[in-house]
Design an enzyme around this catalytic site. Sequence first.
Site, PDB file in Angstrom:
ATOM      1  N   GLU A 128       0.828  -1.201  -0.035  1.00 40.18           N
ATOM      2  CA  GLU A 128       0.023   0.156  -0.035  1.00 40.18           C
ATOM      3  C   GLU A 128       0.998   1.299   0.019  1.00 40.18           C
ATOM      4  O   GLU A 128       1.725   1.581   0.879  1.00 40.18           O
ATOM      5  CB  GLU A 128      -0.919  -0.057   1.254  1.00 40.18           C
ATOM      6  CG  GLU A 128      -1.831   1.172   0.896  1.00 40.18           C
ATOM      7  CD  GLU A 128      -3.066   1.277   2.479  1.00 40.18           C
ATOM      8  OE1 GLU A 128      -3.806   1.953   2.411  1.00 40.18           O
ATOM      9  OE2 GLU A 128      -2.867   0.242   3.217  1.00 40.18           O
ATOM     10  N   GLU A 271      -2.433  -3.739   7.201  1.00 42.82           N
ATOM     11  CA  GLU A 271      -3.608  -4.818   7.315  1.00 42.82           C
ATOM     12  C   GLU A 271      -3.494  -5.984   6.426  1.00 42.82           C
ATOM     13  O   GLU A 271      -4.583  -6.390   6.202  1.00 42.82           O
ATOM     14  CB  GLU A 271      -4.845  -3.808   7.519  1.00 42.82           C
ATOM     15  CG  GLU A 271      -5.445  -3.178   6.121  1.00 42.82           C
ATOM     16  CD  GLU A 271      -5.080  -2.011   5.527  1.00 42.82           C
ATOM     17  OE1 GLU A 271      -5.398  -1.398   4.973  1.00 42.82           O
ATOM     18  OE2 GLU A 271      -4.027  -1.586   6.381  1.00 42.82           O
ATOM     19  N   GLU A 305      -5.480  -2.529  12.987  1.00 42.56           N
ATOM     20  CA  GLU A 305      -5.252  -3.373  11.837  1.00 42.56           C
ATOM     21  C   GLU A 305      -6.251  -4.319  11.840  1.00 42.56           C
ATOM     22  O   GLU A 305      -6.588  -4.828  10.686  1.00 42.56           O
ATOM     23  CB  GLU A 305      -3.508  -3.907  11.863  1.00 42.56           C
ATOM     24  CG  GLU A 305      -2.782  -2.606  11.980  1.00 42.56           C
ATOM     25  CD  GLU A 305      -2.740  -1.733  10.815  1.00 42.56           C
ATOM     26  OE1 GLU A 305      -3.256  -2.001   9.754  1.00 42.56           O
ATOM     27  OE2 GLU A 305      -2.551  -0.537  11.128  1.00 42.56           O
TER      28      GLU A 305
END
Length: 877
Positions: A128, A271, A305
Site C-alpha cells: 500500500e 492490514e 489493523e
Amino acid sequence: MSKENPRAIHLKDYRVPPFLIDQTELHFELGEKATLVKSRLQMRRNPASGELDAPLELDGDADLTLRRLVLDGKDLAPGDYLLESDTLRLDGLPEQFVLECVTLIKPQENTSLEGLYKSNGMFCTQCEAEGFRKITYYLDRPDVMARFTTTVVADKDDYPVLLSNGNPVEEGEVSEGRHFVTWEDPFPKPAYLFALVAGNLERVEDSFTTASGREVALRLFVEPQNLDKCDHAIRSLKKAMAWDEEVYGREYDLDIFMIVAVDHFNMGAMENKGLNIFNSSCVLAKPETTTDSAFERIESIVAHEYFHNWSGNRVTCRDWFQLSLKEGFTVFRDAEFSADMGSRTVKRIEDVTLLRTAQFAEDGGPMAHPVRPASYIEISNFYTLTVYEKGAEVVRMIHTLLGPEQFRAGSDLYFARHDGQAVTTDDFVAAMEEASGVDLGQFRRWYEQAGTPRLQVSDAYDADAKRYTLNVKQSCPPSPGQDRKAPFHIPLAVGLLDAEGRDIPLKDGATTQVLHLAESEQQFHFDNVPCKPVPSLLRGFSAPVKLSYPYSRDELVFLMSHDSDGFNRWDAGQQLAVAIIEELIVDYRAGRELKLDQRLVQAYRQLLADTGLDPAMVAKMLVLPSESYLSELAETVDVEAIHRVREFVRRTLATELRDLLLEVYRRNRSDGPYTLAAEAIARRRLQNQSLGYLMALEEKEVLALAQNQFENADNMTDAQAALSLIAHSGFEAEAAAALDAFYQRWQADTLVVNQWFTTQATTPRDNALETVRALMDHEAFELANPNRVRALIGAFCSQNPVQFHRADGEGYRFLADRVIELDRLNPQIASRLLTPLTRWRKYPPELSAQMQAQLQRVLAVEELSRDCYEVVSKSLA
C-alpha cells in the site's frame, strides 16, 4: 527537477478499469542476489467499461526486468507489446485471456521499503499504496480485486518460515535445500493487500474461538531475541476480536490470523489480508523496555489493523481518493475500542490534543486538503492526519447525529451491501442515511471541503421569560483551491450549569443536548432555565472545530471544578492556561516583569489536593498546553517567547506548589511489582507529572529523587520519565552519566535505543543540533532505518521547536540536507520529514525567509522524487 513536473491525478477523472483480474497466481523464487517472480493472471474485459477496444496498460516500475511474457500460452516478442519505464501495454486483446509474466527484481537493493525488500535478513513486503508494481506488472489499483494463490520458494536453512495471505494449502521440499509453501486467499482483494514474508523467525501461537464456534489460530512471528515481547500483542488481538464481534457483529473469516514484526518499515503497520506486517515498535512490548503509553499504543494499533479485516479488506476503497473510507472509519473504531478498554475521557483528551496541534496545523498549511482529496501527485503524501484523524472525527459526528443504534444499523447495511466490493465514502454515507432515515446531504461537505470550521458563540439570558439563547456563527477560512466554503452540518453538544455547578435539565430531561448547526448563523433557545447559566460548549469535542466564547477566567475555573463532562473540565483548564500564557507572552515581548495569575495556581492546588479524583484525569489536567499547540494558536509564532513563558509558568507552579507536588509524588510511588492495571498506570502518570514540575526547580534534592527513580525502576515508564527529566535539566554532568548508563544497559535493544536518541534530540539545550549531528555518526544510527530517522532527525525537527528554529537557520539547513540525502533512499520518509519547513508562513520574516530558502534548495535537486516535489512545490506556491 530535470524532467517535466509530475502531473496531478484528479478524482473527477476516475474511470472504471477496462480490464478485470479474476485469479492471480504468483510464484516467488527468492534469491540472495535477485528474485524471480512469475505471475499468471486470468483476465477479462470489464463489462462496466465503455472502452471496449482499450489496450491493457499494466503498472510497473523502472527497476523491474521483464524476462518473459506469455499470452494464452504463446510467447510474445518485444514487438508484440510496448514496454516503458513504468507501464507495460498490450493491444488487440480478446474478451478473456490468460497473461503470464516473469520479472526479475532485487529486493536487497530496495531502500524505498515499498514492494518486496529485505529487513534484517528477512524478506517482506509493503504494497500500500502502489508498491505491488515494484514486484510485477499488474493492474495496481484498489478497484481491481482478484483471488490470490501464492507460492514462495526459498532456502530452507536461511528462510524456514514462508508466509503469504490466506490459508496454507501445500508445502514441501524442492532441490538443493530449498522448500516451498503455497497460500490461498479465498477472498478477492486488490494488490495493495498482498503480503509476503520469508525469514528465520520464531512463532508465538494462541487461538480464538469466534461467536459461531470456529477456532482461529493466532500466530505472531518475531526474530528469536524478541520472543519475550509478544504476550501483550496477542492479548490485544484477542480483545479486539471479541470487541468487534460484540460491537459490530464482525467475525474473523480465515483459519489463521498472522502478525509479523519488522524493524525497517515506513508505516506503523499494514492490514494485509490475514498477514499483518507491523513496524516492530508497534507490536513488541514488555515492561522493562516499553512505556505505559507504548503499551496502550500497541493495543490500539493491533486493534486498528485487525478491524481493517472488514473496514478496509472485505470492503475496500474504489480509488485512493477514498482512503478515509477505510482509515477514518477504522480509526474511529479503534478509538472506541481503546475508550472501552480504558478511560473514555482520557482517550478523548489524547485524540483531541493530536487533532488540535497537528491536524489543525495541517488544515491551515499548504498541504491542506479535504478528507476526500480532489487531486494528488503522489498518493503516499495523503496518508495524513486529515485522512485518518479528521476522517475519524467525521465518522464520529455521524455516530453523534444518528445515535449508537442507528449507526450500528448503518454499518451493518454497509458491510452487507458492499462485501467484496471497492466503494466510496458516498456509499458509506448512503448506507447510514438509508438505515437511519436521517438526511446527511449537507453533512457530505465534511468530505469535500478542507479547513477547520470556526464557531463564534455569544449568548443572552431573559430572566423574566427564563429563556437562554445561544447565537452561533460558523465560518471556514480559505484553503488551497477552495476560497469560499459552504456551511457545514455541525453537531454542537451543549450543557448548561447553574450557579452551584449542577447541570440544568434540557430537552427531555437530558443534561446534554446536540444542536444541529447548519447555517452560517443560527440561534438556539432554551426555555425554563431558572438562572443565567454558564454554558458547557462542544461537550466531548462533538465536532472538529475551533470554538470561541468570551469565558471569563473565573468561569473557566468554575468549569474546571464543576463540569460533569470530563473532556470539558480538562478543556476549561487548557483555555485558562492558554489565556494566561498568551497574556504573559505580550508582557515578555514588552520587557515587563512576568507575574502568574494566581487563579491557575489555585486551580492546580485544588486538583492536587483532591485525593478523590481519578489520578489519570488529574495528571492530564496538570499538563500545560504544549509549545506546538500554543504555536498553532498564534497568528505569528514567536518560538522563543512561547518557550520562555511556558517555562516560567512551569517553574512558578512548581515553586508555589512544591510541598504539595512532593506529597503527590510520594503518595503515588509504588514499591510493588509493575502491573498494566488502569489504576497503576494512572498513579505512574501522576507521579511522573509531579516529578516533572519539581525538576523545573533545579534542586539537588529533587535531582536525587529522579536519579533514585531512574536507577531503581523496574519498568521503562519510570526509567524513561526520569531519564528525560535528568537529560533535559541544567545538571549537565548528571545528564551525561544517566544517558551513558541507559545506553550501556539497553544498547542491544533497538526499540529502547530509539527512545535514547529521541531523549537527546528533544533537549532544549543550545547545543541540541550539534548533539544530533554527532549522534548521526553513532554506531547505532542507520539512515536507512525509518525508526532511527524518526527517533533522531524527526524528533529534533518536529518536537524541539526552540532549537530547530534557531535564529541562524542551521536547523532548517540541517533538515533540508537530510531530506535531500534521504530522497535518494526512501522518498516517503524524506517527504514526511519536510512538514516543519512547510509552515514558514506562520513565522516572522527573518525565519520564514530562511525556511523558504531551504525549500528552494530541495526543489532544485535533480531527479527529485514525486513525493518531495509535491510537498515542496505546494509549500512554495
